[in-house]
Design an enzyme around this catalytic site. Structure first.
Site, mmCIF file in Angstrom:
data_model
loop_
_atom_site.group_PDB
_atom_site.id
_atom_site.type_symbol
_atom_site.label_atom_id
_atom_site.label_comp_id
_atom_site.label_asym_id
_atom_site.label_seq_id
_atom_site.Cartn_x
_atom_site.Cartn_y
_atom_site.Cartn_z
ATOM 1 N N THR A 204 0.845 -1.206 0.000
ATOM 2 C CA THR A 204 0.000 0.000 0.000
ATOM 3 C C THR A 204 0.876 1.251 0.000
ATOM 4 O O THR A 204 0.552 2.256 -0.621
ATOM 5 C CB THR A 204 -0.931 -0.012 1.236
ATOM 6 O OG1 THR A 204 -1.776 -1.155 1.124
ATOM 7 C CG2 THR A 204 -1.797 1.236 1.316
ATOM 8 N N GLY A 209 -2.058 4.766 -4.031
ATOM 9 C CA GLY A 209 -2.901 5.264 -2.935
ATOM 10 C C GLY A 209 -4.314 5.589 -3.386
ATOM 11 O O GLY A 209 -4.933 6.520 -2.872
ATOM 12 N N ASP A 430 4.693 -16.461 0.972
ATOM 13 C CA ASP A 430 4.834 -17.317 2.173
ATOM 14 C C ASP A 430 3.469 -17.759 2.701
ATOM 15 O O ASP A 430 3.289 -18.894 3.138
ATOM 16 C CB ASP A 430 5.484 -16.579 3.352
ATOM 17 C CG ASP A 430 6.759 -15.853 3.005
ATOM 18 O OD1 ASP A 430 7.090 -15.783 1.812
ATOM 19 O OD2 ASP A 430 7.410 -15.358 3.934
ATOM 20 N N ARG A 491 -5.784 -2.910 -17.718
ATOM 21 C CA ARG A 491 -4.344 -3.017 -17.494
ATOM 22 C C ARG A 491 -3.717 -4.137 -18.315
ATOM 23 O O ARG A 491 -2.597 -4.009 -18.804
ATOM 24 C CB ARG A 491 -4.070 -3.264 -16.012
ATOM 25 C CG ARG A 491 -4.379 -2.066 -15.180
ATOM 26 C CD ARG A 491 -4.126 -2.295 -13.718
ATOM 27 N NE ARG A 491 -4.144 -1.014 -13.041
ATOM 28 C CZ ARG A 491 -3.937 -0.849 -11.745
ATOM 29 N NH1 ARG A 491 -3.699 -1.894 -10.981
ATOM 30 N NH2 ARG A 491 -3.963 0.339 -11.212
HETATM 31 P P1 ADP Z 1 -2.066 -6.630 1.495
HETATM 32 O O1 ADP Z 1 -2.238 -5.553 0.458
HETATM 33 O O2 ADP Z 1 -2.928 -7.799 1.234
HETATM 34 O O3 ADP Z 1 -2.100 -6.101 2.872
HETATM 35 P P2 ADP Z 1 0.836 -6.474 1.237
HETATM 36 O O4 ADP Z 1 1.611 -7.231 0.243
HETATM 37 O O5 ADP Z 1 0.717 -5.021 1.084
HETATM 38 O O6 ADP Z 1 -0.598 -7.197 1.267
HETATM 39 O O7 ADP Z 1 1.385 -6.733 2.687
HETATM 40 C C1 ADP Z 1 1.723 -8.013 3.155
HETATM 41 C C2 ADP Z 1 2.597 -7.872 4.382
HETATM 42 O O8 ADP Z 1 2.895 -9.174 4.880
HETATM 43 C C3 ADP Z 1 3.935 -7.209 4.097
HETATM 44 O O9 ADP Z 1 4.193 -6.242 5.066
HETATM 45 C C4 ADP Z 1 4.925 -8.366 4.156
HETATM 46 O O10 ADP Z 1 6.222 -7.972 4.535
HETATM 47 C C5 ADP Z 1 4.276 -9.261 5.198
HETATM 48 N N1 ADP Z 1 4.676 -10.678 5.130
HETATM 49 C C6 ADP Z 1 4.847 -11.455 4.031
HETATM 50 N N2 ADP Z 1 5.204 -12.701 4.375
HETATM 51 C C7 ADP Z 1 5.248 -12.729 5.739
HETATM 52 C C8 ADP Z 1 5.568 -13.723 6.711
HETATM 53 N N3 ADP Z 1 5.940 -14.953 6.352
HETATM 54 N N4 ADP Z 1 5.500 -13.390 8.022
HETATM 55 C C9 ADP Z 1 5.154 -12.136 8.410
HETATM 56 N N5 ADP Z 1 4.871 -11.147 7.534
HETATM 57 C C10 ADP Z 1 4.901 -11.439 6.217
#
Ligand code: ADP
Length: 674
Positions: A204, A209, A430, A491
């Protein structure tokens, strides 16, 4: 002997650090000039004499510049005779939020506290961290010190096994995770968020934004056009493919008829029309129930954000790829405004954030999610139990191009493994693996989105994007000076067309009619236009002819295409030969700007299967008690093509739903929504 080899390694590390920036420049603002050679000799002599070598500085303040992620970072470092006493950023265009700890707080504080350049960098902000370390290292040399002597790692405590408990445990602190955390605490739950990186906010923070939702008040500011009416009529004339589709069309038809009968001249919009456009725009691959959950909550979730201090601009536009004028854009750069609201709200709540702590497993007991396991970068292991449940909010996998290519089986795209990604580094999928291990079903994993307007240098979608957020204000020209696609389209269509151009490169062209105040114009990440022109990331010409000379285009050809476009604006054309339907801004007056752009991997639409309560489902379509998910880790909303401006809506709406349901119902049955 051992000690000497240590010093050699330290020196090699310091040299690598200095060499890595390449463009590092220095400027002493006070104190001595270049005394590095003398300082190294001193250090080596001290070493030879068996004493522990320490730096002696010429006290004063020194300045150094080096390359960061978005441009030049200039740092000022102050020294006493034997220590670094202060580090200050003079200029930086690094992404707000992502680079804050690397430049302003944690990293400089750690350098000073430990008098070391071998401190931990900020996970997820490595480039900005290394810029800070290189610039300070440069200042150390200017002050007559030896950076090699600062390559001593601070001692760390023995790793521990830690057990914690909270009502709600959230994996991932992006928009979805933070929304869930605020919502869970709104409902009285205690929360622990584990976050892989050194900061929260996720993608985000590096997004445009933008946020779509029908807005009964703001749509009255926009005039209805024939082109927009044709869009609606076309969608209503389509042969329905299911009963749900027919019912949705009928609902929109009724609203549209009522609107026309009212004689209104302002923009038509409604939740049903937003639902239909989201579903159609995603090639009817998404789940209509999930989509209408998102669209029907979108406005109230935006107002929830406003109640926390979020501010949007006073007009609605058609965000790139959003297909309709219902996009709200943030007052603050990129998506930082959303994230600041959440973090400021959580500061006073029963919510703990564990940074640098990637989760690796969801603990399942008797078929229920009861907690998680994680390990931080110092080797501490965490077992965190959840009284109510676990919310998975780890985002998608567009930061993992290997995984993207593995799932790139739809036939829509060529090999994507060599493209850049708009994502921050942590979005590696992950959560998908953890969910599958916990029994979750997946859907639409082959649905991958590219964003067309990203930086050819970094893949970032905010860097260098100096344009209105709507397609109304720009035209695309390829390297040969030809338009090649309607700029207001989907897109995927634009990205596919762009990938076919020479070097997959094209230019966003805008005139002085669009960029009216160049001195006070910034890209989406906050870099001034004037800096982008200096660095060559934006090309400018006082006249169109001058711009064409600079880019290497044939002026006559480009002018003719712009004349045709302007004529279409004058005649309020319904569409042109490239399929463009948006004709509201004429491009006539200089200066003229050309901004190089290319498509990059942006969003993964597939993921974990959820129901409208944000509960995760297994392969049999049954709820996995205690396991919720929200945001890009889930599938089923955006189908085959996510509309621009719908990602933040998805993660905030479903984050809010997941937080509330997990806090209130936990592992119990969630009653059907009214
Ligand atoms: P969304 O838009 O769905 O919130 P984002 O990709 O913006 O998704 O955010 C996902 C968040 O999860 C990021 O801050 C990322 O660093 C975190 N993240 C990804 N994998 C893990 C993990 N294994 N453990 C903890 N945090 C994680």
């Amino acid at each position: 002997m051992r000690k000497k080899r240590g010093l050699a390694l330290i020196l090699a590390a310091a040299l690598a650090l200095t060499a890595a920036g390449c463009s590092s420049t220095t400027q002493a603002t006070d104190g001595a000039g270049d005394t590095t050679a003398a300082a190294q000799t001193d250090a080596q002599q001290t070493e030879a004499a068996g004493e522990s070598a320490v730096n002696h500085y010429t006290a004063g303040t020194y300045e150094a510049s080096t390359s960061g992620h978005n441009g030049t970072v200039t740092i000022r470092t102050t020294f006493s005779e034997d220590a670094i006493t202060d580090i200050e950023v003079v200029t930086s265009y690094e992404s707000q939020g992502v680079s804050d700890k690397a430049l302003y707080t944690e990293l400089p504080e750690s350098i000073i506290e430990n008098q070391s350049l071998a401190v931990d960098t900020i996970a997820g902000a490595t480039i900005s961290s290394n810029a800070m370390l290189r610039a300070v290292s440069d200042c150390v040399e200017q002050a007559g010190g030896d950076p090699a002597l600062l390559q001593v790692e601070p001692e760390k405590a023995e790793p521990q096994d830690i057990t914690l408990t909270a009502d709600v445990v959230i994996i991932g602190g992006g928009g979805a995770g933070l929304s869930a955390a605020v919502s869970a605490t709104d409902n009285g739950a205690s929360v622990i968020i584990v976050e892989k990186e050194g900061y929260v906010g996720g993608n985000t923070m590096v997004s445009g934004g933008i946020y779509n939702c029908p807005d009964p008040e703001m749509q009255q500011q926009v005039e209805m056009t024939d082109g927009v009416a044709a869009l609606i009529e076309d969608a209503l004339a389509e042969e329905p493919v299911s009963e749900e589709h027919a019912a949705l069309q009928a609902a929109v038809q009724q609203e549209w008829d009522e609107y026309k009968a009212s004689g209104a001249t302002y923009l038509f919009d409604s939740v049903n029309w937003y639902t239909l456009q989201t579903w159609n725009g995603g090639d009817k691959v998404g789940d209509l129930e999930l989509i209408s959950t998102m669209t029907s909550h979108a406005y109230e979730t935006l107002q929830w954000l406003v109640s926390m201090g979020y501010e949007y601009k006073p007009d609605i536009v058609q965000g790139a790829g959003s297909l309709y004028q219902r996009t709200h854009s943030s007052v603050e750069h990129a998506g930082i405004g959303f994230i600041n609201c959440f973090t400021e709200t959580l500061a006073d709540r029963d919510a703990q954030i564990l940074y640098n702590t990637p989760a690796s497993e969801i603990i399942m007991e008797n078929g229920e999610a009861t907690g998680i396991r994680a390990e931080d970068r110092d080797g501490n292991t965490y077992t965190i139990y959840a009284n109510q449940g676990v919310i998975l909010a780890t985002g998608g996998f567009a930061g993992n191009l290997e995984m993207v290519q593995e799932y790139n089986t739809s036939g829509k795209w060529p090999d994507l493994s060599q493209l850049k990604s708009t994502n921050l580094p942590g979005m590696t999928g992950d959560g998908i693996e953890m969910a599958v291990a916990a029994g979750a079903a997946l859907r639409d994993m082959d649905q991958i989105q590219l964003l067309q307007t990203t930086s050819p240098k970094t893949g970032n979608c905010t860097f260098g994007y100096v344009a209105p957020l709507e397609a109304a204000g720009y035209l695309f020209f390829n390297s040969e000076g030809e338009r090649f696609i309607g700029e207001d389209g989907r897109r995927d269509d634009i990205s596919l067309a762009a990938l076919d151009q020479t070097d997959a490169l094209f230019y966003m062209v805008e005139s002085g009619d669009v960029i009216t105040d160049p001195e006070n114009t910034y890209d989406l990440s906050g870099v001034p236009l004037t800096e982008l022109i200096k660095s060559g990331d934006v090309i400018v010409g006082d006249t169109l002819e001058e711009l064409c000379q600079q880019v290497g285009w044939d002026y006559e050809t480009v002018q003719a295409q712009i004349d045709q476009y302007n004529a279409n604006v004058d005649s309020n054309a319904v569409s042109d030969e490239y399929g463009r339907a948006l004709f509201s801004v004429k491009q006539e007056n200089g200066p003229w700007y050309a901004i190089p752009r290319t498509p990059s991997v942006h969003h993964t639409m597939g993921g974990v299967v959820i129901n409208t309560n944000a509960q995760v489902l297994n392969e049999e379509g049954e709820v996995i008690p205690g396991l919720y998910a929200a945001g890009e880790v889930t599938g089923g909303i955006h189908g085959g093509n996510r509309l621009g401006g719908n990602a933040i809506v998805d993660c905030l709406v479903f984050g809010q739903i997941a937080g509330e349901n997990c806090a209130v119902y936990g592992k119990e049955e969630v009653p059907a929504a009214e």
